[in-house]
Design a protein around this motif. Structure first.
Motif, PDB file in Angstrom:
ATOM      1  N   ARG A 283       0.808  -1.223   0.000  1.00 28.98           N
ATOM      2  CA  ARG A 283       0.000   0.000   0.000  1.00 28.98           C
ATOM      3  C   ARG A 283       0.846   1.281   0.000  1.00 28.98           C
ATOM      4  O   ARG A 283       0.572   2.221  -0.763  1.00 28.98           O
ATOM      5  CB  ARG A 283      -0.936  -0.025   1.212  1.00 28.98           C
ATOM      6  CG  ARG A 283      -1.879   1.135   1.234  1.00 28.98           C
ATOM      7  CD  ARG A 283      -2.836   1.061   2.421  1.00 28.98           C
ATOM      8  NE  ARG A 283      -3.622   2.250   2.388  1.00 28.98           N
ATOM      9  CZ  ARG A 283      -4.909   2.305   2.056  1.00 28.98           C
ATOM     10  NH1 ARG A 283      -5.577   1.215   1.812  1.00 28.98           N
ATOM     11  NH2 ARG A 283      -5.546   3.449   2.001  1.00 28.98           N
ATOM     12  N   ALA A 284       1.883   1.322   0.819  1.00 25.39           N
ATOM     13  CA  ALA A 284       2.674   2.555   0.938  1.00 25.39           C
ATOM     14  C   ALA A 284       3.290   2.942  -0.412  1.00 25.39           C
ATOM     15  O   ALA A 284       3.372   4.132  -0.756  1.00 25.39           O
ATOM     16  CB  ALA A 284       3.764   2.366   1.991  1.00 25.39           C
ATOM     17  N   ARG A 285       3.665   1.920  -1.193  1.00 27.00           N
ATOM     18  CA  ARG A 285       4.235   2.226  -2.515  1.00 27.00           C
ATOM     19  C   ARG A 285       3.190   2.829  -3.440  1.00 27.00           C
ATOM     20  O   ARG A 285       3.463   3.741  -4.222  1.00 27.00           O
ATOM     21  CB  ARG A 285       4.800   0.956  -3.150  1.00 27.00           C
ATOM     22  CG  ARG A 285       6.227   0.704  -2.665  1.00 27.00           C
ATOM     23  CD  ARG A 285       6.544  -0.750  -2.668  1.00 27.00           C
ATOM     24  NE  ARG A 285       6.967  -1.220  -3.978  1.00 27.00           N
ATOM     25  CZ  ARG A 285       7.299  -2.482  -4.226  1.00 27.00           C
ATOM     26  NH1 ARG A 285       7.231  -3.378  -3.259  1.00 27.00           N
ATOM     27  NH2 ARG A 285       7.693  -2.843  -5.416  1.00 27.00           N
ATOM     28  N   VAL A 286       1.971   2.318  -3.356  1.00 25.56           N
ATOM     29  CA  VAL A 286       0.897   2.835  -4.216  1.00 25.56           C
ATOM     30  C   VAL A 286       0.565   4.279  -3.811  1.00 25.56           C
ATOM     31  O   VAL A 286       0.322   5.144  -4.665  1.00 25.56           O
ATOM     32  CB  VAL A 286      -0.347   1.920  -4.132  1.00 25.56           C
ATOM     33  CG1 VAL A 286      -1.466   2.426  -5.022  1.00 25.56           C
ATOM     34  CG2 VAL A 286       0.024   0.491  -4.513  1.00 25.56           C
ATOM     35  N   GLU A 287       0.612   4.544  -2.493  1.00 24.14           N
ATOM     36  CA  GLU A 287       0.332   5.915  -2.031  1.00 24.14           C
ATOM     37  C   GLU A 287       1.353   6.894  -2.601  1.00 24.14           C
ATOM     38  O   GLU A 287       1.009   8.000  -3.019  1.00 24.14           O
ATOM     39  CB  GLU A 287       0.362   5.956  -0.490  1.00 24.14           C
ATOM     40  CG  GLU A 287      -0.889   5.345   0.110  1.00 24.14           C
ATOM     41  CD  GLU A 287      -0.816   5.125   1.629  1.00 24.14           C
ATOM     42  OE1 GLU A 287      -1.858   4.851   2.217  1.00 24.14           O
ATOM     43  OE2 GLU A 287       0.292   5.220   2.195  1.00 24.14           O
ATOM     44  N   LYS A 288       2.592   6.462  -2.650  1.00 25.72           N
ATOM     45  CA  LYS A 288       3.646   7.324  -3.197  1.00 25.72           C
ATOM     46  C   LYS A 288       3.399   7.636  -4.668  1.00 25.72           C
ATOM     47  O   LYS A 288       3.508   8.776  -5.109  1.00 25.72           O
ATOM     48  CB  LYS A 288       5.002   6.605  -3.061  1.00 25.72           C
ATOM     49  CG  LYS A 288       5.977   7.371  -2.231  1.00 25.72           C
ATOM     50  CD  LYS A 288       7.349   6.799  -2.374  1.00 25.72           C
ATOM     51  CE  LYS A 288       8.047   6.933  -1.042  1.00 25.72           C
ATOM     52  NZ  LYS A 288       9.062   5.944  -0.842  1.00 25.72           N
ATOM     53  N   VAL A 289       3.051   6.597  -5.434  1.00 20.16           N
ATOM     54  CA  VAL A 289       2.792   6.786  -6.869  1.00 20.16           C
ATOM     55  C   VAL A 289       1.614   7.736  -7.053  1.00 20.16           C
ATOM     56  O   VAL A 289       1.665   8.676  -7.856  1.00 20.16           O
ATOM     57  CB  VAL A 289       2.490   5.425  -7.563  1.00 20.16           C
ATOM     58  CG1 VAL A 289       2.148   5.636  -9.034  1.00 20.16           C
ATOM     59  CG2 VAL A 289       3.670   4.472  -7.425  1.00 20.16           C
ATOM     60  N   ALA A 290       0.540   7.526  -6.280  1.00 18.80           N
ATOM     61  CA  ALA A 290      -0.660   8.362  -6.418  1.00 18.80           C
ATOM     62  C   ALA A 290      -0.330   9.819  -6.112  1.00 18.80           C
ATOM     63  O   ALA A 290      -0.703  10.727  -6.865  1.00 18.80           O
ATOM     64  CB  ALA A 290      -1.761   7.860  -5.479  1.00 18.80           C
ATOM     65  N   ASP A 291       0.411  10.054  -5.034  1.00 20.18           N
ATOM     66  CA  ASP A 291       0.762  11.429  -4.660  1.00 20.18           C
ATOM     67  C   ASP A 291       1.593  12.093  -5.743  1.00 20.18           C
ATOM     68  O   ASP A 291       1.367  13.249  -6.111  1.00 20.18           O
ATOM     69  CB  ASP A 291       1.521  11.441  -3.331  1.00 20.18           C
ATOM     70  CG  ASP A 291       0.564  11.410  -2.149  1.00 20.18           C
ATOM     71  OD1 ASP A 291      -0.656  11.285  -2.400  1.00 20.18           O
ATOM     72  OD2 ASP A 291       1.027  11.501  -1.002  1.00 20.18           O
ATOM     73  N   ALA A 292       2.548  11.355  -6.287  1.00 15.85           N
ATOM     74  CA  ALA A 292       3.420  11.937  -7.321  1.00 15.85           C
ATOM     75  C   ALA A 292       2.607  12.287  -8.562  1.00 15.85           C
ATOM     76  O   ALA A 292       2.816  13.341  -9.185  1.00 15.85           O
ATOM     77  CB  ALA A 292       4.543  10.956  -7.668  1.00 15.85           C
ATOM     78  N   LEU A 293       1.660  11.436  -8.926  1.00 22.78           N
ATOM     79  CA  LEU A 293       0.859  11.702 -10.135  1.00 22.78           C
ATOM     80  C   LEU A 293      -0.019  12.932  -9.966  1.00 22.78           C
ATOM     81  O   LEU A 293      -0.403  13.571 -10.948  1.00 22.78           O
ATOM     82  CB  LEU A 293      -0.021  10.487 -10.458  1.00 22.78           C
ATOM     83  CG  LEU A 293       0.691   9.263 -11.033  1.00 22.78           C
ATOM     84  CD1 LEU A 293      -0.251   8.054 -11.068  1.00 22.78           C
ATOM     85  CD2 LEU A 293       1.216   9.540 -12.442  1.00 22.78           C
ATOM     86  N   LEU A 294      -0.337  13.284  -8.712  1.00 18.57           N
ATOM     87  CA  LEU A 294      -1.252  14.410  -8.488  1.00 18.57           C
ATOM     88  C   LEU A 294      -0.529  15.743  -8.298  1.00 18.57           C
ATOM     89  O   LEU A 294      -1.149  16.726  -7.914  1.00 18.57           O
ATOM     90  CB  LEU A 294      -2.160  14.109  -7.297  1.00 18.57           C
ATOM     91  CG  LEU A 294      -3.225  13.028  -7.570  1.00 18.57           C
ATOM     92  CD1 LEU A 294      -4.090  12.787  -6.344  1.00 18.57           C
ATOM     93  CD2 LEU A 294      -4.109  13.396  -8.765  1.00 18.57           C
ATOM     94  N   ASP A 295       0.749  15.782  -8.590  1.00 22.20           N
ATOM     95  CA  ASP A 295       1.462  17.060  -8.520  1.00 22.20           C
ATOM     96  C   ASP A 295       1.244  17.855  -9.793  1.00 22.20           C
ATOM     97  O   ASP A 295       2.169  18.077 -10.567  1.00 22.20           O
ATOM     98  CB  ASP A 295       2.962  16.810  -8.274  1.00 22.20           C
ATOM     99  CG  ASP A 295       3.226  16.598  -6.791  1.00 22.20           C
ATOM    100  OD1 ASP A 295       2.401  17.081  -5.980  1.00 22.20           O
ATOM    101  OD2 ASP A 295       4.207  15.931  -6.449  1.00 22.20           O
ATOM    102  N   ARG A 296       0.008  18.240 -10.067  1.00 24.87           N
ATOM    103  CA  ARG A 296      -0.315  19.010 -11.270  1.00 24.87           C
ATOM    104  C   ARG A 296      -1.611  19.783 -11.055  1.00 24.87           C
ATOM    105  O   ARG A 296      -2.324  19.530 -10.086  1.00 24.87           O
ATOM    106  CB  ARG A 296      -0.425  18.089 -12.487  1.00 24.87           C
ATOM    107  CG  ARG A 296      -1.137  16.772 -12.174  1.00 24.87           C
ATOM    108  CD  ARG A 296      -1.452  15.968 -13.391  1.00 24.87           C
ATOM    109  NE  ARG A 296      -0.336  15.693 -14.256  1.00 24.87           N
ATOM    110  CZ  ARG A 296       0.299  14.529 -14.336  1.00 24.87           C
ATOM    111  NH1 ARG A 296      -0.054  13.537 -13.562  1.00 24.87           N
ATOM    112  NH2 ARG A 296       1.272  14.367 -15.194  1.00 24.87           N
ATOM    113  N   ASP A 297      -1.897  20.735 -11.974  1.00 26.50           N
ATOM    114  CA  ASP A 297      -3.073  21.580 -11.787  1.00 26.50           C
ATOM    115  C   ASP A 297      -4.226  21.215 -12.723  1.00 26.50           C
ATOM    116  O   ASP A 297      -5.302  20.895 -12.292  1.00 26.50           O
ATOM    117  CB  ASP A 297      -2.686  23.052 -11.981  1.00 26.50           C
ATOM    118  CG  ASP A 297      -1.730  23.498 -10.881  1.00 26.50           C
ATOM    119  OD1 ASP A 297      -1.874  22.989  -9.760  1.00 26.50           O
ATOM    120  OD2 ASP A 297      -0.835  24.312 -11.146  1.00 26.50           O
TER     121      ASP A 297
END
Ligand code: HEM
Length: 338
Positions: free
Chosen positions: A65-79
């Motif tokens: 899970r923690a790895r998936v959270e990291k990927v999700a957070d990184a993908l959402l660094d946009r406007d």
């Protein structure tokens, strides 16, 4: 054809039904993808599914899970972005590639393949799809050869070990890998896309969820019920059952069963507070019950929480377009801004 929840569930769990005709043929595979256990009846189904199961145990998924959270957070660094192309699709692609042990350098090739396989459900097999298929099988061959030399902690390595013990053939291993890849790519994207759209279209539910992120599992279940990513499947009677003759095919409308008013009061309402009893059929039922259900639920949970936390003012920024498919319910594009 069935539309009711009880009858569809009963047929899915009835061992007198299977997925093959009595002459051994399978109804829909265009002959391109290698056969997988989704397309097999017992005992082969049982043997092959058992080999793939350990990788999807709830404990393994939890660790992940923690790895998936990291990927999700990184993908959402946009406007401003397309929720499907920039978030809902790359998240499961990255997760399943990781689980299978596909290196980053090959992920784009696999992603392209996943998109073409997805399109082939709608358009039939194209020349482009056939070319991509050859490439991906060659890539898997290469990865399998590498794991034979140097095993790792991934699904390919565990299947290679099983092959060495003669528990499955090389062709069955390829079929299993392609199934996991396609199943991992093609469905979870629509859980995330359909759920996000449902939340934005129901502002009171979006507000409630943002105040109570612990409702994420409920958002996942209600999305699966209300906007089921896989809308139908089929079964073939292996003997005469009630009015259904041997070798007759029954189409089971999962999407309709999940809105059966006899099972779910006000079935057409999207309501995250709904009690899902009995469980919806979005992951099917019986021996083919989705092997990736725990993984998909975790990905949906992580994705919805990340959106609520990082983008509380998320809004639709243009018209959506839909996938043109009777099997897959999902969006092709969903422009949003934060
Ligand atoms: C089977 C739905 C995600 C792997 C199925 C079936 C459905 C389904 C309806 C059974 C079809 C039938 O009975 O004919 C979904 C949905 C998903 C999802 C809605 C996401 C929201 C995943 C993921 C994986 C996966 C992430 C893993 C990578 C599989 C496999 C089977 C399967 C291996 C075959 C099981 C068997 O034949 O025993 N899925 N799936 N699925 N799914 Fe999923």
């Amino acid at each position: 054809m069935t539309t009711g929840h009880r009858l569809a569930g009963k047929i899915l769990r009835d061992r007198r039904f299977g997925v093959r005709f009595s002459d051994g043929s399978y109804p829909v595979n265009g002959g391109l993808l290698p056969e997988s256990f989704l397309e097999l009846d017992p005992p082969d189904h049982t043997r092959l599914r058992r080999l793939a199961t350990p990788a999807f145990s709830p404990r393994r998924i939890d660790e992940y899970r923690a790895r998936v959270e990291k990927v999700a957070d990184a993908l959402l660094d946009r406007d401003e972005f397309d929720l499907i192309a920039d978030f809902a699709a790359p998240l499961p692609i990255s997760v399943i590639s990781d689980l299978l042990g596909v290196p980053d350098s090959d992920t784009a090739e696999f992603a392209n393949y996943g998109a073409l396989v997805a399109a082939s459900f709608d358009t039939g097999v194209t020349a482009e799809m056939a070319g991509a298929n050859d490439k991906v099988l060659a890539l898997f061959d290469r990865l399998i050869a590498e794991r034979r030399r140097r095993p790792g902690d991934d699904v390919i390595s565990s299947l290679v070990a099983a092959e060495a013990e003669r528990k499955l053939t090389a062709q069955e291993m390829l079929g299993t890998l392609v199934l996991l890849l396609v199943a991992g790519f093609e469905t979870t994207v629509n859980l995330i896309g359909n759920g996000t759209r449902a939340l934005l279209d129901h502002p009171a539910q979006w507000t409630l969820f943002k105040a109570h992120p612990e409702l994420a599992p409920a958002v996942v279940e209600e999305t699966l019920r209300w906007a089921s990513p896989v809308q139908l499947t089929s079964r073939i009677a292996h003997e005469r059952v009630d009015g259904i003759g041997e070798d007759e095919m029954v189409t089971l409308l999962i999407g309709a069963a999940n809105r059966d008013p006899e099972v779910y009061p006000e079935a057409y309402r999207f309501d995250v507070m709904r009690v899902h009893r009995p469980e919806h059929l979005a992951f099917s039922s019986g021996i083919h019950y989705c092997l990736g259900a725990t993984l998909a639920r975790m990905e949906g949970d992580v994705a919805f929480r990340a959106l609520a936390r990082k983008m509380p003012d998320l809004r639709q920024a243009g018209p959506v377009t839909f996938r043109d498919s009777v099997v897959i319910r999902g969006l092709r594009s969903f422009p949003v801004s934060r």
